[in-house]
Write a protein that holds these residues in place. Structure first.
Motif, PDB file in Angstrom:
ATOM      1  N   GLY A  70       5.649  -3.605   5.691  1.00 51.03           N
ATOM      2  CA  GLY A  70       4.660  -4.060   4.717  1.00 51.03           C
ATOM      3  C   GLY A  70       4.039  -2.950   3.899  1.00 51.03           C
ATOM      4  O   GLY A  70       3.000  -3.169   3.258  1.00 51.03           O
ATOM      5  N   HIS A  71       4.626  -1.777   3.883  1.00 51.43           N
ATOM      6  CA  HIS A  71       4.087  -0.635   3.157  1.00 51.43           C
ATOM      7  C   HIS A  71       3.835  -1.021   1.690  1.00 51.43           C
ATOM      8  O   HIS A  71       4.752  -1.315   0.934  1.00 51.43           O
ATOM      9  CB  HIS A  71       5.079   0.529   3.236  1.00 51.43           C
ATOM     10  N   LYS A  72       2.551  -1.041   1.289  1.00 56.48           N
ATOM     11  CA  LYS A  72       2.151  -1.645   0.020  1.00 56.48           C
ATOM     12  C   LYS A  72       2.786  -0.975  -1.203  1.00 56.48           C
ATOM     13  O   LYS A  72       3.316  -1.649  -2.090  1.00 56.48           O
ATOM     14  CB  LYS A  72       0.624  -1.642  -0.107  1.00 56.48           C
ATOM     15  N   THR A  73       2.716   0.349  -1.264  1.00 48.58           N
ATOM     16  CA  THR A  73       3.262   1.048  -2.438  1.00 48.58           C
ATOM     17  C   THR A  73       4.759   0.835  -2.550  1.00 48.58           C
ATOM     18  O   THR A  73       5.293   0.543  -3.629  1.00 48.58           O
ATOM     19  CB  THR A  73       2.943   2.551  -2.362  1.00 48.58           C
ATOM     20  N   THR A  74       5.451   0.978  -1.411  1.00 46.05           N
ATOM     21  CA  THR A  74       6.906   0.805  -1.418  1.00 46.05           C
ATOM     22  C   THR A  74       7.280  -0.617  -1.804  1.00 46.05           C
ATOM     23  O   THR A  74       8.240  -0.839  -2.556  1.00 46.05           O
ATOM     24  CB  THR A  74       7.496   1.152  -0.039  1.00 46.05           C
TER      25      THR A  74
END
Length: 343
Positions: free
Chosen positions: A139-143
């Motif tokens: 869930g890594h937001k930027t990625t």
């Protein structure tokens, strides 16, 4: 001029054809170690503003004029070559006749080749690349935001995907998920997927989980950097040489046309450059198997870079390295590609 070569008749297609997408949103039209800057950032501007922005046009103009002023020429294996080959994005203008003159500074089609470099997740922590294991959460937001822009905007007219120049396609949660859920109807223009992997996670079960991409994967690069288990454990930190060999034997059974075995030349492994050619024996069913040798570059995390850069003339083992390089070129010149020119 570079290495005595006159570049005024050379032309590179990269600024019209290729992009790398990085973890911070930066877009490069070539390997960042080969050019001076990115053309923009998709987290700060729209894709169109980046692709046809001032910097992108500047890059294209340097190719049309053959100045290559935004290229780090001494790192580019293509500009260093006396004779160009089918793997090169660089051409002699005479061979293109007038086709290169038809290209404009603005491009309305978008890149044909997209390198997924925005997830650095990898199961290994090779010293030439990083200090520790990097693994992004799903869930890594930027990625996730970058991933959505790539899928929605950048892949619109793409033909070839390169997965990945930043980590491992099987180790990355984003890239692995993309490969496992791939649906050709969503990306009708894509005709090829090139995988760049350390192959440790490329098991029969992993491959079975992404069956929709099997017809598209015709070329692969496998990063190895060693010919012995002892050296492999140092330069491919966290890897298992026996597991690698087992997986190479499995890969040998697949319908893949070309495989490149890559070797980052450094102080710890340069004595194995010739023996590295022997690893091709595990891939005897593959039509084309090449070994690629590239000098280690400073990605700004290596504290003792000068001691690792054995290809530099002031390195204490430089003379021995040159002898090993000569032996390599004498033995395997028909089966190798490299950027070890003019050193």
């Amino acid at each position: 001029m570079i290495g005595g070569k006159n570049l005024k008749n050379r032309f590179c297609r990269q600024p019209w054809a290729f992009v790398e997408v990085h973890p911070n949103g930066d877009i490069y039209t070539c390997c960042p170690g080969w050019i001076t800057k990115s053309i923009g950032n998709i987290l700060e501007n729209t894709w169109e503003e980046v692709w046809n922005g001032d910097i992108a046009k500047e890059f294209r103009e340097t190719m049309l004029e053959s100045t290559f002023s935004n290229c780090i020429k001494e790192n580019c294996e293509h500009l260093l070559k006396e004779e160009l080959d089918q793997h090169s994005p660089v051409y002699e203008k005479d061979e293109l006749n007038l086709l290169w003159k038809k290209l404009k500074l603005e491009d309305d089609s978008g890149p044909l080749v997209v390198n997924f470099c925005y997830d650095r997740s990898c199961n290994l922590s090779c010293p030439s690349c990083r200090d520790d294991i990097i693994m992004y959460p799903e869930g890594h937001k930027t990625t996730k935001k970058i991933h959505n822009i790539v899928l929605k905007d950048i892949l619109k007219n793409a033909y070839r995907l390169y997965i990945t120049g930043s980590g491992d396609p099987f180790g990355s949660p984003f890239f692995r998920d993309f490969l496992q859920k791939y649906n050709k109807s969503e990306y009708p223009t894509i005709g090829e997927i090139h995988l760049h992997t350390n192959a440790i996670l490329w098991t029969p079960n992993m491959w079975k989980s992404m069956k929709n991409v099997h017809p598209l994967v015709k070329s692969v690069e496998i990063s190895i950097d060693a010919s012995t288990s002892e050296t492999y454990s140092v330069v491919r930190r966290g890897g298992d040489f026996d597991k690698l060999i087992s997986n190479l034997k499995f890969i040998n059974t697949l319908d893949i046309k070309e495989i490149i075995l890559s070797f980052v030349v450094q102080e710890k492994n340069y004595k194995e450059m010739v023996d590295f050619l022997e690893l091709r024996k595990y891939l005897y069913n593959i039509d084309t198997v090449l070994c690629s040798y590239n000098k280690i570059l400073d990605w700004e995390h290596i504290k003792d870079y000068d001691s690792m850069a054995v290809w530099k003339s002031n390195h204490p083992n430089y003379t021995d390295f040159k002898e090993k390089l000569k032996e390599l070129l004498d033995v395997g010149s028909d089966n190798i590609i490299h950027n070890l020119y003019d050193i």
